[in-house]
Scaffold this motif. Structure first.
Motif, PDB file in Angstrom:
ATOM      1  N   ARG A   1     -12.249 -58.154  29.966  1.00 23.08           N
ATOM      2  CA  ARG A   1     -12.361 -59.409  30.441  1.00 23.08           C
ATOM      3  C   ARG A   1     -12.298 -59.294  31.812  1.00 23.08           C
ATOM      4  O   ARG A   1     -12.812 -59.835  32.921  1.00 23.08           O
ATOM      5  CB  ARG A   1     -11.728 -60.591  29.603  1.00 23.08           C
TER       6      ARG A   1
ATOM      7  N   MET B   1     -19.177 -62.387  36.714  1.00 20.59           N
ATOM      8  CA  MET B   1     -20.818 -62.883  36.919  1.00 20.59           C
ATOM      9  C   MET B   1     -20.571 -63.910  37.989  1.00 20.59           C
ATOM     10  O   MET B   1     -19.783 -64.615  38.037  1.00 20.59           O
ATOM     11  CB  MET B   1     -21.061 -63.523  35.479  1.00 20.59           C
TER      12      MET B   1
ATOM     13  N   THR C   1     -24.967 -68.924  35.425  1.00 23.75           N
ATOM     14  CA  THR C   1     -23.895 -68.450  35.417  1.00 23.75           C
ATOM     15  C   THR C   1     -22.795 -69.320  34.771  1.00 23.75           C
ATOM     16  O   THR C   1     -21.971 -68.995  33.750  1.00 23.75           O
ATOM     17  CB  THR C   1     -23.028 -68.181  36.672  1.00 23.75           C
TER      18      THR C   1
ATOM     19  N   GLY D   1     -21.374 -68.323  31.282  1.00 23.87           N
ATOM     20  CA  GLY D   1     -19.782 -67.976  31.618  1.00 23.87           C
ATOM     21  C   GLY D   1     -18.753 -69.009  30.854  1.00 23.87           C
ATOM     22  O   GLY D   1     -17.732 -68.807  30.357  1.00 23.87           O
TER      23      GLY D   1
ATOM     24  N   GLN E   1     -18.874 -68.806  27.072  1.00 21.72           N
ATOM     25  CA  GLN E   1     -18.235 -67.159  26.859  1.00 21.72           C
ATOM     26  C   GLN E   1     -17.218 -67.038  27.764  1.00 21.72           C
ATOM     27  O   GLN E   1     -17.090 -65.899  28.191  1.00 21.72           O
ATOM     28  CB  GLN E   1     -19.497 -66.140  26.903  1.00 21.72           C
ATOM     29  N   LEU E   2     -16.462 -67.821  27.911  1.00 23.14           N
ATOM     30  CA  LEU E   2     -15.290 -67.842  28.846  1.00 23.14           C
ATOM     31  C   LEU E   2     -14.336 -66.461  28.643  1.00 23.14           C
ATOM     32  O   LEU E   2     -13.727 -65.895  29.442  1.00 23.14           O
ATOM     33  CB  LEU E   2     -14.589 -69.153  28.900  1.00 23.14           C
TER      34      LEU E   2
ATOM     35  N   PHE F   1     -15.358 -63.451  30.552  1.00 26.65           N
ATOM     36  CA  PHE F   1     -15.120 -62.986  31.986  1.00 26.65           C
ATOM     37  C   PHE F   1     -14.218 -63.526  32.789  1.00 26.65           C
ATOM     38  O   PHE F   1     -13.627 -64.561  32.400  1.00 26.65           O
ATOM     39  CB  PHE F   1     -16.411 -64.097  32.516  1.00 26.65           C
TER      40      PHE F   1
ATOM     41  N   LEU G   1     -15.761 -65.836  37.910  1.00 23.55           N
ATOM     42  CA  LEU G   1     -17.019 -66.457  37.811  1.00 23.55           C
ATOM     43  C   LEU G   1     -17.313 -67.050  39.405  1.00 23.55           C
ATOM     44  O   LEU G   1     -16.375 -67.539  40.129  1.00 23.55           O
ATOM     45  CB  LEU G   1     -17.147 -67.602  37.149  1.00 23.55           C
TER      46      LEU G   1
ATOM     47  N   LEU H   1      -9.157 -66.534  33.173  1.00 23.74           N
ATOM     48  CA  LEU H   1      -9.881 -66.398  34.314  1.00 23.74           C
ATOM     49  C   LEU H   1      -9.125 -66.204  35.700  1.00 23.74           C
ATOM     50  O   LEU H   1      -8.727 -67.336  36.305  1.00 23.74           O
ATOM     51  CB  LEU H   1     -10.690 -67.823  34.295  1.00 23.74           C
TER      52      LEU H   1
END
Length: 267
Positions: free
Chosen positions: A139, A144, A154, A158, A161-162, A165, A168, A209
């Motif tokens: 990850r 993206m 995105t 995104g 499907q966090l 990634f 973002l 994230l």
């Protein structure tokens, strides 16, 4: 966070300079999700062909009416990345630019029941890239971003499907329909926030994230959409960076956003 840009420099980040050059390949693959052949463009950084190590991967999406070569032709993404890498402002990375349209585009039309681009991306593009390029699959090594339609895509990929990634980026975009258009009929079914309520409120997913970056021009017709989307995400306790700059819905703006966004990746 809202930061107003100052683009007073005379140096153009997308100029062709005497620096080591990466390569841009036109790649054809078969999409099992769409049952047809599709095309994407892939940038590999200087030294990729002669090396053996793996690289982080950045999926970069175009806007409505454009195609998978728009970021490297009009957007000059290859030159921008070459210059940033040469100046040690960005990490060497593989940049994948898929085709965002799966059929005729109906701007402002009803939301399709099946997100064909998301299916193609998750079931075909991402696996193809990870099988055929030396890229990391964690990850924290996957990003993206997209402009306009690609920014909406995105978010549509995104957020659900966090866990996939770490970075973002949304350029001149947001959740389409979050700002009602005068005279437009009310949307059918639950909206983006309702559909993704559980994920939006999952604190554990936010921890990985590393960057959620928005940027829109003050004269962009989607600026209110961007503002409303950022406000919605902040209500759900996302740490969002919002850049509001000079400019409108144009490639001059998006080139600059790429120049600002790419150095923040994979640090």
């Amino acid at each position: 966070e809202i930061v107003f840009g100052d683009w007073s420099s005379d140096v153009c980040s997308s100029d062709l300079r005497d620096v080591p050059r990466g390569a841009v390949a036109e790649v054809t693959y078969y999409s099992a999700a769409l049952k047809k052949f599709r095309r994407m463009h892939v940038y590999t950084p200087p030294g990729y062909e002669k090396g053996e190590g793996k690289y982080p991967v950045f999926y970069l999406l175009h806007g409505a009416g454009d195609s998978d070569d728009s970021w490297t032709s009009v957007g000059r993404a290859g030159f921008i990345l070459d210059n940033l890498i040469a100046d040690r402002q960005a990490k060497p990375m593989v940049v994948v630019m898929p085709a965002g349209h799966t059929g005729a585009f109906n701007f402002g039309g009803a939301r399709p029941t099946v997100d064909e681009f998301a299916q193609d991306f998750l079931n075909d593009v991402l696996p193809y890239v990870e099988a055929n390029y030396r890229v990391h699959t964690g990850r924290g090594q996957r990003a993206m971003a997209g402009l306009s339609m690609g920014g909406g895509q995105t978010l549509n990929i995104g957020i659900p499907q966090l866990e996939k990634f770490g970075y973002l980026g949304v350029f001149s975009s947001g959740v389409f329909g979050i700002v009602p258009r005068p005279g437009a009929p009310a949307p059918e079914g639950p909206g983006f926030e309702e559909r993704h309520q559980t994920i939006l409120d999952d604190a554990s997913l936010k921890q990985g994230l590393k960057l959620f970056w928005f940027a829109t021009g003050k004269d962009d017709f989607l600026v209110e959409t961007s503002r409303a989307t950022v406000d919605m995400l902040k209500r759900h306790r996302f740490d969002v960076v919002y850049r509001e700059t000079e400019g409108a819905h144009t490639w001059i703006v998006w080139r600059e956003y790429l120049r600002e966004f790419a150095p923040q990746l994979f640090q």
